[in-house]
Design a protein around this motif. Structure first.
Motif, PDB file in Angstrom:
ATOM      1  N   SER A 191       0.846  -1.194   0.000  1.00 28.05           N
ATOM      2  CA  SER A 191       0.000   0.000   0.000  1.00 28.05           C
ATOM      3  C   SER A 191       0.878   1.239   0.000  1.00 28.05           C
ATOM      4  O   SER A 191       1.946   1.258   0.627  1.00 28.05           O
ATOM      5  CB  SER A 191      -0.901   0.019   1.238  1.00 28.05           C
ATOM      6  OG  SER A 191      -1.768  -1.088   1.270  1.00 28.05           O
ATOM      7  N   SER A 227      -5.322  11.444  -6.805  1.00 31.72           N
ATOM      8  CA  SER A 227      -6.069  11.217  -8.047  1.00 31.72           C
ATOM      9  C   SER A 227      -5.526  12.024  -9.221  1.00 31.72           C
ATOM     10  O   SER A 227      -5.708  11.645 -10.369  1.00 31.72           O
ATOM     11  CB  SER A 227      -7.548  11.525  -7.841  1.00 31.72           C
ATOM     12  OG  SER A 227      -7.711  12.884  -7.470  1.00 31.72           O
ATOM     13  N   SER A 252      -3.257  -0.635  -8.557  1.00 29.64           N
ATOM     14  CA  SER A 252      -4.626  -0.146  -8.514  1.00 29.64           C
ATOM     15  C   SER A 252      -4.723   1.030  -7.548  1.00 29.64           C
ATOM     16  O   SER A 252      -3.818   1.253  -6.741  1.00 29.64           O
ATOM     17  CB  SER A 252      -5.584  -1.255  -8.092  1.00 29.64           C
ATOM     18  OG  SER A 252      -5.288  -1.711  -6.779  1.00 29.64           O
ATOM     19  N   ARG A 253      -5.830   1.743  -7.654  1.00 33.35           N
ATOM     20  CA  ARG A 253      -6.049   2.899  -6.798  1.00 33.35           C
ATOM     21  C   ARG A 253      -7.358   2.779  -6.042  1.00 33.35           C
ATOM     22  O   ARG A 253      -8.331   2.223  -6.557  1.00 33.35           O
ATOM     23  CB  ARG A 253      -6.154   4.181  -7.650  1.00 33.35           C
ATOM     24  CG  ARG A 253      -4.914   4.613  -8.354  1.00 33.35           C
ATOM     25  CD  ARG A 253      -5.241   5.805  -9.244  1.00 33.35           C
ATOM     26  NE  ARG A 253      -4.069   6.291  -9.948  1.00 33.35           N
ATOM     27  CZ  ARG A 253      -3.422   7.398  -9.659  1.00 33.35           C
ATOM     28  NH1 ARG A 253      -3.858   8.180  -8.682  1.00 33.35           N
ATOM     29  NH2 ARG A 253      -2.361   7.769 -10.340  1.00 33.35           N
ATOM     30  N   ASP A 254      -7.383   3.344  -4.864  1.00 33.02           N
ATOM     31  CA  ASP A 254      -8.616   3.564  -4.127  1.00 33.02           C
ATOM     32  C   ASP A 254      -8.625   5.054  -3.792  1.00 33.02           C
ATOM     33  O   ASP A 254      -8.017   5.483  -2.811  1.00 33.02           O
ATOM     34  CB  ASP A 254      -8.669   2.705  -2.860  1.00 33.02           C
ATOM     35  CG  ASP A 254      -9.995   2.825  -2.131  1.00 33.02           C
ATOM     36  OD1 ASP A 254     -10.683   3.855  -2.290  1.00 33.02           O
ATOM     37  OD2 ASP A 254     -10.348   1.891  -1.398  1.00 33.02           O
ATOM     38  N   ASN A 255      -9.296   5.826  -4.630  1.00 32.17           N
ATOM     39  CA  ASN A 255      -9.276   7.275  -4.439  1.00 32.17           C
ATOM     40  C   ASN A 255      -9.944   7.697  -3.138  1.00 32.17           C
ATOM     41  O   ASN A 255      -9.568   8.692  -2.528  1.00 32.17           O
ATOM     42  CB  ASN A 255      -9.934   7.969  -5.626  1.00 32.17           C
ATOM     43  CG  ASN A 255      -9.074   7.901  -6.873  1.00 32.17           C
ATOM     44  OD1 ASN A 255      -7.851   7.821  -6.801  1.00 32.17           O
ATOM     45  ND2 ASN A 255      -9.711   7.925  -8.031  1.00 32.17           N
ATOM     46  N   LYS A 282      -9.666   6.260  -0.374  1.00 37.12           N
ATOM     47  CA  LYS A 282      -8.680   6.090   0.697  1.00 37.12           C
ATOM     48  C   LYS A 282      -7.370   6.813   0.381  1.00 37.12           C
ATOM     49  O   LYS A 282      -6.431   6.744   1.169  1.00 37.12           O
ATOM     50  CB  LYS A 282      -8.404   4.602   0.925  1.00 37.12           C
ATOM     51  CG  LYS A 282      -9.609   3.837   1.461  1.00 37.12           C
ATOM     52  CD  LYS A 282      -9.258   2.382   1.746  1.00 37.12           C
ATOM     53  CE  LYS A 282     -10.451   1.650   2.337  1.00 37.12           C
ATOM     54  NZ  LYS A 282     -10.153   0.228   2.624  1.00 37.12           N
ATOM     55  N   THR A 306      -5.088   6.040  -1.678  1.00 36.37           N
ATOM     56  CA  THR A 306      -4.088   4.980  -1.571  1.00 36.37           C
ATOM     57  C   THR A 306      -3.942   4.275  -2.914  1.00 36.37           C
ATOM     58  O   THR A 306      -4.930   4.075  -3.632  1.00 36.37           O
ATOM     59  CB  THR A 306      -4.492   3.966  -0.485  1.00 36.37           C
ATOM     60  OG1 THR A 306      -4.564   4.644   0.781  1.00 36.37           O
ATOM     61  CG2 THR A 306      -3.486   2.832  -0.389  1.00 36.37           C
ATOM     62  N   TYR A 334      -2.237   0.691  -4.539  1.00 41.48           N
ATOM     63  CA  TYR A 334      -1.810  -0.640  -4.136  1.00 41.48           C
ATOM     64  C   TYR A 334      -0.953  -1.286  -5.223  1.00 41.48           C
ATOM     65  O   TYR A 334      -1.071  -0.969  -6.406  1.00 41.48           O
ATOM     66  CB  TYR A 334      -3.029  -1.525  -3.876  1.00 41.48           C
ATOM     67  CG  TYR A 334      -3.959  -0.987  -2.836  1.00 41.48           C
ATOM     68  CD1 TYR A 334      -5.114  -0.299  -3.191  1.00 41.48           C
ATOM     69  CD2 TYR A 334      -3.681  -1.156  -1.481  1.00 41.48           C
ATOM     70  CE1 TYR A 334      -5.973   0.207  -2.230  1.00 41.48           C
ATOM     71  CE2 TYR A 334      -4.530  -0.658  -0.514  1.00 41.48           C
ATOM     72  CZ  TYR A 334      -5.674   0.022  -0.892  1.00 41.48           C
ATOM     73  OH  TYR A 334      -6.511   0.527   0.075  1.00 41.48           O
TER      74      TYR A 334
END
Length: 121
Positions: free
Chosen positions: A21, A30, A70-73, A75, A77, A79
């Protein structure tokens, strides 16, 4: 300013998986390209994967088909899912956030402190 903190490294047997992470604070990721680099002992730092702000990705040949970025906008974060790990994947893994101009990264990168990944045979 963007502050990045990597986590998720560790010791794993060959063939195993880890998920790294790269959590950001200060600014939203983003609008940045995020790169994962790795540096093995005695070797130069090498680019493993890129997540562009527009959603496209790039993988080095050495990790293609095994690693997924990958992204988790929500969070803030990014990965790096690493599967089918090999001993040669052993390295310190760093994430970097880069501003972009079109399809080119520009400016000084923001770096995390790195996380150690060790793959035993």
């Amino acid at each position: 300013q963007v502050q990045l903190v990597e986590s998720g490294g560790g010791l794993v047997q060959a063939g195993g998986s880890l998920r790294l992470s790269c959590a950001a604070s200060g600014r939203t990721l983003s609008s940045y390209a995020v790169q994962w680099f790795r540096q093995a002992p005695g070797k130069e730092r090498e680019l493993a994967a890129i997540s562009w702000s527009g959603g496209s990705t790039y993988y080095a040949d050495s990790v293609k088909g095994r690693f997924t970025i990958s992204r988790d906008n929500a969070k803030n974060t990014v990965y790096l899912q690493m599967n089918s790990l090999k001993p040669e994947d052993t390295a310190v893994y760093y994430c970097a956030a880069r501003s972009t101009l079109g399809a080119v990264v520009v400016g000084t990168p923001y770096w995390g402190q790195g996380t150690q990944v060790t793959v035993s045979s």
